[in-house]
Design a protein around this motif. Structure first.
Motif, PDB file in Angstrom:
ATOM      1  N   ARG A   1      -5.026   6.169  10.854  1.00 31.34           N
ATOM      2  CA  ARG A   1      -4.150   7.586  10.446  1.00 31.34           C
ATOM      3  C   ARG A   1      -5.339   8.402   9.489  1.00 31.34           C
ATOM      4  O   ARG A   1      -5.255   9.718   9.746  1.00 31.34           O
ATOM      5  CB  ARG A   1      -3.064   7.237   9.695  1.00 31.34           C
TER       6      ARG A   1
ATOM      7  N   TYR B   1       5.060   9.655   1.727  1.00 28.40           N
ATOM      8  CA  TYR B   1       6.614   9.713   1.825  1.00 28.40           C
ATOM      9  C   TYR B   1       7.298   8.657   2.381  1.00 28.40           C
ATOM     10  O   TYR B   1       6.720   7.383   2.675  1.00 28.40           O
ATOM     11  CB  TYR B   1       6.681  11.008   2.951  1.00 28.40           C
TER      12      TYR B   1
ATOM     13  N   ARG C   1       4.550  13.502  10.863  1.00 22.50           N
ATOM     14  CA  ARG C   1       4.863  14.924  10.420  1.00 22.50           C
ATOM     15  C   ARG C   1       4.516  15.784  11.718  1.00 22.50           C
ATOM     16  O   ARG C   1       3.612  15.625  12.523  1.00 22.50           O
ATOM     17  CB  ARG C   1       3.635  15.413   9.265  1.00 22.50           C
TER      18      ARG C   1
ATOM     19  N   THR D   1       1.303  16.055  -1.587  1.00 27.28           N
ATOM     20  CA  THR D   1       0.795  16.337  -0.139  1.00 27.28           C
ATOM     21  C   THR D   1       1.198  17.656   0.435  1.00 27.28           C
ATOM     22  O   THR D   1       0.378  18.331   1.148  1.00 27.28           O
ATOM     23  CB  THR D   1       1.681  15.157   0.698  1.00 27.28           C
TER      24      THR D   1
ATOM     25  N   TYR E   1       8.204  15.088   5.868  1.00 29.96           N
ATOM     26  CA  TYR E   1       6.991  15.932   5.579  1.00 29.96           C
ATOM     27  C   TYR E   1       7.006  17.224   5.943  1.00 29.96           C
ATOM     28  O   TYR E   1       7.369  17.734   7.079  1.00 29.96           O
ATOM     29  CB  TYR E   1       5.839  15.329   6.294  1.00 29.96           C
TER      30      TYR E   1
ATOM     31  N   LYS F   1      -5.144  10.309  -5.753  1.00 31.43           N
ATOM     32  CA  LYS F   1      -4.162  11.153  -5.066  1.00 31.43           C
ATOM     33  C   LYS F   1      -3.508  11.981  -6.142  1.00 31.43           C
ATOM     34  O   LYS F   1      -2.535  11.419  -6.758  1.00 31.43           O
ATOM     35  CB  LYS F   1      -3.315  10.811  -4.151  1.00 31.43           C
TER      36      LYS F   1
ATOM     37  N   TYR G   1       1.898   4.177  -2.994  1.00 29.87           N
ATOM     38  CA  TYR G   1       1.539   5.823  -2.701  1.00 29.87           C
ATOM     39  C   TYR G   1       2.754   6.499  -2.874  1.00 29.87           C
ATOM     40  O   TYR G   1       2.610   7.786  -3.153  1.00 29.87           O
ATOM     41  CB  TYR G   1       0.546   5.961  -1.449  1.00 29.87           C
ATOM     42  N   GLN G   2       3.763   5.758  -2.477  1.00 29.27           N
ATOM     43  CA  GLN G   2       5.106   6.724  -2.671  1.00 29.27           C
ATOM     44  C   GLN G   2       5.374   6.806  -4.058  1.00 29.27           C
ATOM     45  O   GLN G   2       5.785   8.082  -4.189  1.00 29.27           O
ATOM     46  CB  GLN G   2       6.149   5.844  -1.753  1.00 29.27           C
TER      47      GLN G   2
ATOM     48  N   GLU H   1      -3.428   2.207   8.407  1.00 34.15           N
ATOM     49  CA  GLU H   1      -4.233   3.382   7.802  1.00 34.15           C
ATOM     50  C   GLU H   1      -5.583   3.762   8.138  1.00 34.15           C
ATOM     51  O   GLU H   1      -5.917   5.088   8.018  1.00 34.15           O
ATOM     52  CB  GLU H   1      -4.166   3.086   6.055  1.00 34.15           C
TER      53      GLU H   1
ATOM     54  N   ASN I   1       1.120  10.700  13.598  1.00 30.43           N
ATOM     55  CA  ASN I   1       1.070  10.079  12.456  1.00 30.43           C
ATOM     56  C   ASN I   1      -0.020  10.473  11.351  1.00 30.43           C
ATOM     57  O   ASN I   1      -0.964  10.868  11.685  1.00 30.43           O
ATOM     58  CB  ASN I   1       0.375   8.877  12.767  1.00 30.43           C
ATOM     59  N   ILE I   2       0.566  10.297  10.122  1.00 27.77           N
ATOM     60  CA  ILE I   2      -0.546  10.751   8.954  1.00 27.77           C
ATOM     61  C   ILE I   2      -0.665   9.659   8.031  1.00 27.77           C
ATOM     62  O   ILE I   2       0.291   8.586   8.029  1.00 27.77           O
ATOM     63  CB  ILE I   2       0.085  12.263   8.402  1.00 27.77           C
ATOM     64  N   PRO I   3      -1.664   9.714   7.191  1.00 30.15           N
ATOM     65  CA  PRO I   3      -2.015   8.595   6.558  1.00 30.15           C
ATOM     66  C   PRO I   3      -0.821   8.168   5.367  1.00 30.15           C
ATOM     67  O   PRO I   3      -0.107   9.225   5.055  1.00 30.15           O
ATOM     68  CB  PRO I   3      -3.131   9.156   5.436  1.00 30.15           C
ATOM     69  N   TYR I   4      -0.660   6.662   5.230  1.00 27.74           N
ATOM     70  CA  TYR I   4       0.237   6.683   4.463  1.00 27.74           C
ATOM     71  C   TYR I   4       0.165   7.003   2.983  1.00 27.74           C
ATOM     72  O   TYR I   4       1.218   7.013   2.259  1.00 27.74           O
ATOM     73  CB  TYR I   4       0.581   5.139   4.481  1.00 27.74           C
ATOM     74  N   TYR I   5      -1.066   7.218   2.547  1.00 27.41           N
ATOM     75  CA  TYR I   5      -1.320   7.615   1.226  1.00 27.41           C
ATOM     76  C   TYR I   5      -0.650   8.924   0.851  1.00 27.41           C
ATOM     77  O   TYR I   5      -0.702   9.419  -0.203  1.00 27.41           O
ATOM     78  CB  TYR I   5      -2.679   7.409   0.731  1.00 27.41           C
ATOM     79  N   ALA I   6      -0.201   9.552   2.062  1.00 29.76           N
ATOM     80  CA  ALA I   6       0.472  10.909   1.570  1.00 29.76           C
ATOM     81  C   ALA I   6       1.828  10.410   1.106  1.00 29.76           C
ATOM     82  O   ALA I   6       2.483  11.626   0.413  1.00 29.76           O
ATOM     83  CB  ALA I   6       0.892  11.670   2.901  1.00 29.76           C
TER      84      ALA I   6
ATOM     85  N   ASN J   1       9.747   8.448   4.868  1.00 31.00           N
ATOM     86  CA  ASN J   1      10.190   8.143   6.359  1.00 31.00           C
ATOM     87  C   ASN J   1       9.457   7.181   6.938  1.00 31.00           C
ATOM     88  O   ASN J   1       8.173   6.980   6.856  1.00 31.00           O
ATOM     89  CB  ASN J   1      10.264   9.491   7.152  1.00 31.00           C
ATOM     90  N   GLY J   2      10.153   6.380   7.756  1.00 29.11           N
ATOM     91  CA  GLY J   2       9.499   5.202   8.245  1.00 29.11           C
ATOM     92  C   GLY J   2       8.473   5.118   9.138  1.00 29.11           C
ATOM     93  O   GLY J   2       7.451   4.423   8.828  1.00 29.11           O
ATOM     94  N   SER J   3       8.543   6.227  10.075  1.00 32.02           N
ATOM     95  CA  SER J   3       7.358   6.415  10.793  1.00 32.02           C
ATOM     96  C   SER J   3       6.250   6.883  10.502  1.00 32.02           C
ATOM     97  O   SER J   3       4.768   7.067  10.792  1.00 32.02           O
ATOM     98  CB  SER J   3       7.848   7.065  12.195  1.00 32.02           C
ATOM     99  N   ASN J   4       6.419   7.788   9.092  1.00 31.88           N
ATOM    100  CA  ASN J   4       5.419   8.397   8.568  1.00 31.88           C
ATOM    101  C   ASN J   4       4.714   9.276   9.264  1.00 31.88           C
ATOM    102  O   ASN J   4       3.343   9.441   9.593  1.00 31.88           O
ATOM    103  CB  ASN J   4       4.304   7.337   7.842  1.00 31.88           C
TER     104      ASN J   4
ATOM    105  N   TRP K   1       0.943  -1.235   0.035  1.00 27.25           N
ATOM    106  CA  TRP K   1       0.106  -0.037  -0.040  1.00 27.25           C
ATOM    107  C   TRP K   1       0.720   1.259  -0.013  1.00 27.25           C
ATOM    108  O   TRP K   1       0.697   2.023  -0.844  1.00 27.25           O
ATOM    109  CB  TRP K   1      -0.983  -0.012   1.071  1.00 27.25           C
ATOM    110  N   ARG K   2       1.733   1.197   0.791  1.00 31.54           N
ATOM    111  CA  ARG K   2       2.666   2.415   1.094  1.00 31.54           C
ATOM    112  C   ARG K   2       3.470   2.524  -0.226  1.00 31.54           C
ATOM    113  O   ARG K   2       3.542   3.638  -0.640  1.00 31.54           O
ATOM    114  CB  ARG K   2       3.708   2.335   2.117  1.00 31.54           C
TER     115      ARG K   2
END
Lengths: 675, 1110
Positions: A664, B770, B777, A165, B718, A161, A110-111, A661, B763-768, B772-775, A106-107
């Protein structure tokens, strides 16, 4: 008085300078940043987008041919499936809350999308050669569309998307219906076609070129046309048109000439033309050959050798193709393997084996016919001996017999399928002994499995030769030794012995095999499929379709074995025969709908009983690997591996949205039904 | 030295000049002596003719016998003053000889208190500002100022990480926030510094430390002051004869008490128990290591378990810890005339740690010069260089853990056995930990972990007085901090161990147990800060009743940092003796894992306008209004400016007519009220709003042509354009009283501060999308309330001519509460091994320990016994969720936990809060008795209500085989065994069991979250000053001897070594670098306190010193 004036003046000056509070204090970052967009930055971001296809096991390094797409099909199953794994995700050897395959996949997509978004955003202001820019933006659009499509196939409704961001104020995005996501992907891909370079310009199969965008748009289009929830049948016409355009442009063709190559065994092998593309994958050959069959390969380079330039790179960036899915090589000794270790975690379904007609060269390439013994011996051991008792005679290789032991019921072997009796043997009844290893049926990591011999031990068989050809093979002596059946074989499409440019010692699991995301045979098959259903007059016809399919058959058999008519069922099987293990079967079955999936499942149940266990035996031999699940569950693994999907199709035909997700994006996200 | 001499010459010349000036104004010679109440001469007291000013000043200073000669006219008034004494005025009469006795200042009402960009007399102070008594501090035998400060100032909580030489303390003022860095803003000689390490300063060279606590005081520091401001000024030249001061201190820190580990017998017995559990192959290794025939010394004996009873074994802590000396030298020269003042200071500290091969060395040098050019213009220059080198190692943990049987001539044949195992072609034991080959002594002798920090600060200031009431000052300065870390692990260390193994009998290969081989690291960080300040001050007394002090200012600060990292692995072992000089032999640049070289850099700037009006009406009503506007480059253009107003009102009750009758009792009384808003931009990275594309890692590379890798750029951190500084709004009510002619003083403050929008990684959504491991911001996510009371009481209990006895008590009470956090979600913080230790919950303290409640042990009663001797847990007994269907079910003797949510199983949902590591009551008591030349000072420090997580007890007292072949506390001998069921120490676990039943890391349990309250008798110091009369014979101005002791006694219920501990951070935290650099993985904040994990222990330090003034 003077004092007062001065004071006032000072205050005035300070107040005036206070209005400088509106001054911009921004500094220029010394790092590459969006403050100064440039062509170089765009290039860097695009590279990362491509690279992310390889940067995790959850994409083309493993998940998309293994954990996620290597199961739930009639092509392969995960042989280490365990009884305690109660759902599809478990069968995929991953778990919805802790294992990362689903979340990381998933990640990663989106990356890729975000990197592309940034490229496209930067392109608005960067001054550069417009053709070059269009080509870069076209690639970014295509990659972004492809990533969206992959997400929709696996996760159902997903957010589209397209705003980077850093330009979004509210990060909450709704999940868009699959239909919309696909429509978006098709549009983007088609828009990108005129912007992209032709592969004759890029000259490698790693870039997204004009024909890749076309091919991908066909894949999405066919998905939309056939998927029961979308049924956008106009898309059949579009795909037929796009397919014909692409085919008629004559930039790609099938590889048709056989290949001679020396593998790890040190013997020069004559391989069918079909194998060429996969050998190239293993050899990291991405060169555009005239009329290349490869269209888009995901390129790996990170071999994770123990020493040398790319030693010990993080295993997330290497491909497990060839080891997790490959020809068995029991040499598990870390760092010593000469051929390349493989534990054959993924195994072929008998259903796939059954689909091949006699003479189809693809079968024995896709389903390996041999295993490697160990690290001291590079010699491939064929699953069936070609060193029968000397007295039987020794025909030349091309004349030798091909046998398959079929396990059925309580007794280990009571039927042997003679695929090809061969010729040139001495007539008579001969005794052959087959020795297994450790009561284990199949090559295991511990040692070599089968060593047929004419010695004194082992299971006795009577081999009857009539007219120089083997006509019967019957077990006559009981033994605890094991024998090979289809489920015990490895998947031979990508063979580590052909890896080049590695330095010894080799890493156990990690390789750098490229993965073919799109190739020309798929384009031919997709066009033929669309031709069957299209309504209009444009594009490829059924007659064209026949030409395309016979082209594939010609290559498959090494000679003309033409068909004169075809239907969807034929396409469905032919796609499997041609494209098996390439990560598209699950998508295909889903788009053909529940009924097709049910039929596939029923077939597996039947085939497993014929070629595997009949579901009653609990003997040790059956419990291992491809045989049976652990105690208490009578389901043979090939069935078990797809059963969950059939038990709740609505649920298991989609992956769960990663729990993290949902946490989040709690305002807009919800879990898929059933999870 | 040349420069030094030259400067003295110049200073002397100027002095001569000033004296000759006074000769021109000659009228009549007046002679006299200046003494104190004890009739001791005061050297260097200034005697000035009143009314003479600037270049025409007429004045002199007293000599070594307190004598002076001055030319003055009849009826002129002489002003005699000296630091620490009340100034006196004397009229010149016809008498040629005037003897003056100066009175001690007991209460420093007229003392200047340093506030931001200025000073104010204590009586006129409207905010909450604490001043540190530097005299007391300087009698404490410590190498760094933070060690002396803790417990001395109300509202200031200083927790030393531990007692490692040069370890940096965590300073919080009035509670903290949840943000990354809760430490105050340091202002060193006017230079605002973030992330400053007080350990770099020479305590002897500090003139004053003032701490701004309430918003009205802090607001003048705007966007950076919210955590409080600590203003430290170093010594300046004072008018007077050259005073050369030399002090020498020698101290000895005694070997600390270490917890008792198992001796050989108990240890081997435990190993046997483990090996028996783990099966035959492990047992055979155990047996050949410990029980088979073995050479002991030269004798071959058959060993049995009992053989170990008489073996002393190795007490590693005892071998590695020892008494540790420290030497301190300080030389200073100070003096000046009305025109020229100078101060020179050199300091040197050489401290050895109690742990082998740990040390701290520091050099300090400073020069300052002040020159009056004219009546109106004064120039000041100052240059400081501090250089601190600390050497530490990682043995503190290993020396407890290491087996007592190993070593030269020991009974442990581990290494031989492993060799044998490998010779015979067997595989090296799976998962072998290289640390079992390296004893802690060898480790300590070979590990190199050196950190050097050099701080240079230069400053030039111009002061221009004009139009009578105006002062304009402009200053420029630079601060340069270089932090250099060097690590080197040779082949004799755990981290760089190479071990020969045999692949077959005749084939020897060197195989590295540690994939990095001999390795090293160089990390260099440069932080540059430039500052320009321009201040305009207007001071005017309009008539008796109105006094106005207006300050307007403009400041500009620019900061930048750069780091370079170079890590090399697999260096050639043949040349390892070359240390890091062998770097170029490494394979670092061509192969292998991880980042080998790194470079990073960033910059920021801050432009500020500030203003302050102090208005005093009738010396009775005090008004203060502050304003600061800060523009910071850290934010996007539209968010750059922030405005920070504050106001305060003070009412000097003492001046009211109704107090008149109480004058004999009350000598001063004041009430203060203040409020204001301040910011904290510390948690915001430079360019927080901007997407910087980073991570030029090979993993982002792609191979387009089949042979060449093209590097990629990735979106990593982020950016957050809407990020802003966290804001703190504070109310403060305070009162100051002085009773019985200043014999008793009291200052009390109540405050309430709300920090809103504190910064945390969310924590922000993974669909953003980026990388970085912990995702996460950085966002302004929540609000915290701190409130508390601070009390400082001083009393002069006895004051006679011979004896003075003072007592000072300070106490602060603080509670904090999270009002809002991350949309109501709890925030968990992890420590070692990713073990979750802390929680921050809405409605509770900003930090609480989080874990399980122990419920004793599983006993036989809880199980059915199978015929084959195995145990099956009864269905109604609580079980671990993860063990329900496992092959290794829970066994008698395992630790049992309370099923807090009542679902019948133990899992993470059964955790609860276990108390906060933040004390709610802290403070100290100091007392000072002086009699003639003797002075005795004692200081007690206390802390109440804080919890400490005794992680050592978790590791060494509880979980069986937490390390493969690790040793345990002696108390672990009383563990649960079938013969010893009546205990609360669980049975031994298999190695694979790890830290606790079914988990690899120990569970945080209420049993180990202990009360950390303590009272410490911290300092006792006795000094003797030789009478001046005696001294004059040997031509010395002052001679003082000091004997003192530090860390004398500790009263606590805590079962570990020392409850004053917080060593989450590990040894290589980049702290004190002068720059706040955030990463997505930083988790050090005021949330992560109270962790006791193999801390460097404190122990008694004895000190003797001498102080000579020429």
């Amino acid at each position: 008085m003077k004092t007062k004036y001065f004071l006032q003046l000072i205050i005035l000056v300070l107040l005036l300078s206070n209005s400088a509070c509106n001054d911009d204090l921004s500094l220029i970052s010394t790092k590459p940043s969006l403050q100064v967009p440039s062509e170089a930055l765009m290039n860097g971001m695009l590279t990362t987008a491509y690279s992310t296809l390889t940067t995790d096991r959850s994409t083309y390094g493993y998940g998309l041919w293994g954990a996620i797409n290597g199961c739930d099909t009639d092509e392969s199953f995960y042989k280490d499936t365990k009884n305690s794994e109660v759902n599809t995700i478990g069968l995929h050897n991953c778990n919805s809350t802790t294992t990362t395959h689903i979340q990381e996949s998933w990640r990663a997509f989106y990356q890729i999308i975000e990197s592309c978004n940034i490229v496209i955003d930067m392109a608005k202001t960067v001054k550069m050669d417009e053709t070059k820019k269009a080509n870069m933006v076209g690639q970014a659009m295509s990659l972004r569309a492809f990533a969206h499509f992959m997400l929709a196939v696996h996760f159902g409704p997903v957010p589209i998307k397209i705003i980077p961001t850093h330009l979004m104020t509210n990060l909450d995005l709704p999940r868009d219906p699959i239909k919309n996501v696909c429509a978006f992907a098709v549009k983007e891909l088609r828009d990108a076609v005129p912007m992209l370079n032709e592969i004759t310009t890029t000259r490698t199969t790693t870039y997204i070129t004009k024909s890749v965008a076309e091919g991908l748009s066909m894949r999405v289009g066919l998905f939309m046309a056939s998927h029961p929830d979308i049924k956008d049948s106009v898309m059949y016409d579009s795909v037929a048109v796009w397919g014909k355009q692409l085919i008629d442009r004559n930039v790609h063709d099938l590889n048709t000439s056989p290949l001679t190559v020396t593998g790890g065994s040190g013997i020069a092998d004559q391989l069918p033309a079909y194998a060429r593309i996969f050998i190239y994958n293993m050899q990291n050959n991405v060169a555009f050959n005239p009329m290349s069959e490869s269209m888009w390969d995901c390129s790996f380079f990170m071999k994770s050798n123990l020493t040398g330039t790319y030693a010990s790179w993080n295993s997330s960036y290497v491909n497990w193709l060839g080891s997790y899915m490959g020809v068995d090589c029991a040499d598990g000794d870390y760092g010593k393997s000469k051929i390349g270790y493989s534990a054959t975690h993924y195994r072929p379904q008998a259903t796939l084996w059954n689909k091949y007609a006699a003479g189809d060269l693809r079968r024995d390439w896709n389903i390996a016919t041999y295993a490697y013994k160990n690290n001291f011996d590079n010699k491939p051991y064929k699953y069936i001996s070609d060193t029968l008792p000397a007295a039987m005679g020794t025909p030349s290789i091309d004349k030798r017999a091909k046998l398959l032991f079929v396990v059925k019921g309580e007794k280990l072997v009571d039927e042997t399928v003679i695929e090809n009796g061969g010729s040139g043997y001495t007539d008579g009844t001969w005794e052959m002994k087959v020795v297994g290893y450790n009561n284990i049926f199949i090559p295991s990591t511990s040692a070599i499995t089968i060593a047929p011999s004419s010695g004194t031990t082992g299971t006795k068989f009577n081999v009857v030769v009539v007219g120089g050809s083997i006509v019967s093979v019957k077990m006559v002596g009981a033994s605890a030794s094991g024998y090979m059946n289809v489920y015990s074989r490895g998947i031979g499409k990508w063979r580590r012995e052909y890896e080049i440019n590695y330095t010894s010692p080799r890493e156990q699991y990690n390789g750098s095999c490229n993965f073919p995301i799109l190739r020309y045979a798929d384009v031919l098959l997709m066009t033929a499929e669309a031709a069957l259903f299209k309504k209009g007059n444009q594009g490829a016809t059924i007659a064209d379709g026949l030409v395309y399919l016979n082209k594939i058959r010609y290559r498959a058999f090494g000679k003309r074995v033409d068909i004169s008519t075809y239907d969807l069922a034929y396409i469905q099987d032919e796609r499997s025969r041609e494209l098996c293990f390439e990560g598209v079967r699950r998508m295909d079955l889903i788009r053909w709908g529940y009924d097709k999936y049910k039929a596939v499942y029923d077939k597996i149940v039947v085939d497993t009983k014929v070629y595997g266990s009949d579901g009653t035996d609990n003997s040790t031999a059956y419990k291992n690997d491809a045989g049976r699940n652990s105690v208490g569950n009578n389901e043979p693994k090939p069935i078990y591996a797809i059963k969950a999907l059939m038990s709740n199709y609505t649920k298991y035909s989609l992956m769960p949205i990663p729990n993290a997700e949902i946490g989040r994006a709690s305002n807009t996200f919800y879990q898929n039904p059933g999870w | 030295m040349h420069l030094f001499r030259k400067r003295i010459k110049w200073v002397l010349m100027l002095m001569f000049f000033s004296i000759s000036t006074s000769m021109i104004a000659q009228k009549k010679a007046v002679y006299g002596t200046v003494t104190d109440e004890q009739k001791e001469p005061i050297i260097g007291a200034s005697v000035v003719v009143k009314g003479s000013k600037g270049a025409n000043v007429v004045g002199t200073i007293t000599d070594i016998d307190g004598r002076f000669t001055i030319q003055a006219a009849n009826n002129a008034t002489l002003v005699i003053s000296f630091i620490g004494y009340e100034s006196t005025e004397v009229k010149v009469t016809s008498q040629p000889v005037i003897n003056i006795i100066l009175q001690d200042k007991s209460i420093q009402l007229t003392d200047a208190v340093v506030i931001g960009y200025g000073t104010v007399k204590r009586k006129d102070l409207t905010g909450a500002v604490s001043k540190v008594n530097m005299n007391e501090i300087n009698s404490v035998p410590v190498s760094t100022i933070d060690q002396a400060l803790s417990g001395r100032i109300a509202g200031v909580n200083i927790i030393a990480a531990d007692a490692a030489p040069g370890a940096q303390a965590q300073v919080t003022i009035r509670g903290g926030s949840l943000s990354q860095d809760a430490s105050p803003l340091f202002v060193i000689d006017g230079f605002p510094m973030e992330n400053f390490d007080m350990a770099t300063l020479d305590p002897k060279n500090i003139e004053s430390i003032d701490i701004l606590k309430d918003a009205s005081s802090i607001a003048i520091y705007g966007s950076r002051g919210a955590n409080g401001v600590m203003i430290i000024n170093t010594k300046q030249g004072v008018m007077g004869k050259p005073k050369v001061d030399y002090s020498y201190n020698f101290s000895m820190t005694m070997e600390p008490q270490m917890p008792k580990m198992m001796g050989p017998y108990e240890y081997v017995k435990m190993q046997q128990e483990i090996a028996t559990k783990e099966g035959t192959s492990t047992y055979s290794i155990f047996k050949s290591m410990y029980l088979d025939n073995g050479k002991v010394g030269t004798e071959n004996i058959q060993r049995t378990l009992d053989s170990y009873k008489n073996e002393a074994g190795y007490n590693w802590p005892d071998i590695l810890m020892s008494n540790a000396p420290m030497k301190t030298h300080n030389l200073s020269m100070n003096g000046g005339t009305a025109e020229t003042k100078y101060n020179l200071n050199f300091g040197y500290v050489d401290q050895t740690g109690t742990l082998l091969n740990t040390s701290m060395k520091r050099y300090n040098a400073q020069a300052s010069l002040e020159q009056r050019l004219s009546k109106a213009i004064k120039l000041q220059f100052k240059a400081t260089h501090n250089n601190i080198t600390t050497k530490i190692n990682s043995v503190m943990n290993n020396m407890r853990q290491y087996r007592p049987t190993s070593g030269i001539g020991g009974l442990d044949l581990l290494a031989a056995e492993l060799d044998n195992d490998m010779t015979s072609g067997g595989d090296l034991e799976y998962g072998i930990d290289p640390s079992i080959f390296v004893n802690p002594l060898q480790q300590a002798e070979n590990e190199k972990n050196i950190r050097k920090q050099a701080t240079t600060q230069v400053n030039a200031k111009l002061e221009w007085r004009f139009l009578k009431d105006f002062i304009f000052t402009s200053s420029v300065g630079g601060s340069f901090i270089n932090t250099n870390t060097e690590l080197f692990y040779n082949s004799k260390t755990v981290q760089g161990l190479l071990q020969d193994i045999w692949t077959s009998k005749d084939k020897v290969a060197t195989r590295i147990l540690n994939v990095n081989g001999v390795n090293g690291l160089i990390d260099n960080q440069d932080v540059t800060n430039l500052l320009n300040e321009n201040l305009l001050n207007y001071r005017k007394k309009f008539n008796k009743n109105h006094s106005l002090d207006v300050l307007l200012g403009l400041t500009y600060q620019y900061g930048e940092f750069k780091t370079q990292t170079l890590r090399a692995i697999n260096m050639t072992p043949e040349f390892e003796y070359l240390g890091l000089y062998n770097l170029s032999s490494a394979q670092a640049f061509t192969s292998s894992a991880g980042t080998q070289t790194g470079y990073n850099g960033s910059s920021n700037q801050l432009l500020s306008y500030l203003g302050r009006i102090n208005y005093t009406l009738m010396d009775r009503y005090l008004f203060t209004v502050n304003f600061r506007a800060d523009g910071s480059s850290k934010f996007i253009k539209s968010n750059q400016w922030g405005y920070f107003p504050s106001g305060a009102f003070g009412w000097r009750l003492i001046q009211e007519p109704f107090m008149k009758g109480l004058k004999s009792v009350v000598s001063d009384a004041k009430v203060r009220i203040s409020t204001g808003t301040v910011g904290n931009q510390r948690g915001v990275n430079d360019f927080s709003y901007l997407l910087e594309l980073g991570q030029l890692q090979k993993f982002r590379a792609y191979n387009f042509d089949g042979s060449t890798l093209i590097n990629g750029l990735a979106q990593y951190f982020y950016p957050n354009p809407s990020l802003t500084w966290e804001k703190t709004t504070e109310y403060n009510i305070g009162t100051d009283w002085s009773l019985f002619n200043d014999r008793f003083t009291l200052t009390a403050d109540y405050y309430q501060r709300v920090t809103s929008g504190f910064l945390m990684a969310k924590n922000i959504p993974y669909y953003a999308g980026y990388f970085n491991g912990s995702n996460t911001r950085y966002e302004n996510v929540g609000n915290v309330l701190n409130q508390g009371v601070e009390l400082t009481v001083g009393a002069t209990l006895v004051k006679t001519k011979a004896v003075t006895w003072n007592v000072n008590v300070n106490s602060s009470y603080n509670t904090n509460k999270i009002l809002d956090i991350a949309q109501g979600n709890d925030v968990l913080a992890q420590s070692f091994e990713n073990n979750t230790v802390w929680i921050a919950k809405k409605g509770s303290s900003i930090s609480q320990f989080y874990g399980f409640m122990s419920d004793g042990l599983y006993q036989y009663d809880d199980f059915y016994t199978n015929p084959n001797g195995t145990y099956i847990l009864k269905p109604d007994v609580v079980n671990f969720k993860s063990l329900k269907s496992a092959n290794n079910p829970v066994q008698p003797g395992d630790r049992k936990y309370k099923d807090l949510n009542g679902d019948g199983v133990i899992d993470d949902n059964d955790r609860t809060t276990l108390g906060s590591p933040i004390p709610f009551l802290t403070g100290g008591v100091s007392t000072n008795i002086s009699w003639k030349g003797f002075s005795v000072q004692a200081f007690f420090q206390y802390s109440y209500g804080n919890k400490v997580l005794n992680y050592n007890a978790l590791k060494f007292g509880e979980s069986g085989k937490y390390w493969n072949r690790g040793n345990m506390y002696e108390s672990f001998a009383n563990r649960w065994t079938p013969d010893n069921t009546n205990t609360d120490i669980p049975r031994i676990l298999e190695y694979t069991g790890g830290g606790d039943v079914s988990v690899g890391t120990p569970r945080v349990t209420d049993k180990f979250v202990e009360d950390g309250s303590f009272i410490r008798f911290k300092t006792l110091s006795v000094s003797y000053t030789v009478p001046k009369k005696t001294l004059s014979k040997i031509k010395l101005a002052n001679l003082m001897f000091t004997l003192s002791a530090q860390n004398i006694a500790l009263w606590t219920n805590y079962s570990g070594q020392d409850p004053e501990v917080s060593n989450y951070g590990g040894v290589n935290q980049k702290r004190g670098t002068g720059y706040t650099e955030l990463t997505n993985t930083t988790s050090y904040s005021s949330m992560t306190g109270g962790m006791d994990n193999a801390a460097y222990p404190r122990s008694l330090t004895l000190n003797g010193g001498v102080n000579i003034t020429f």
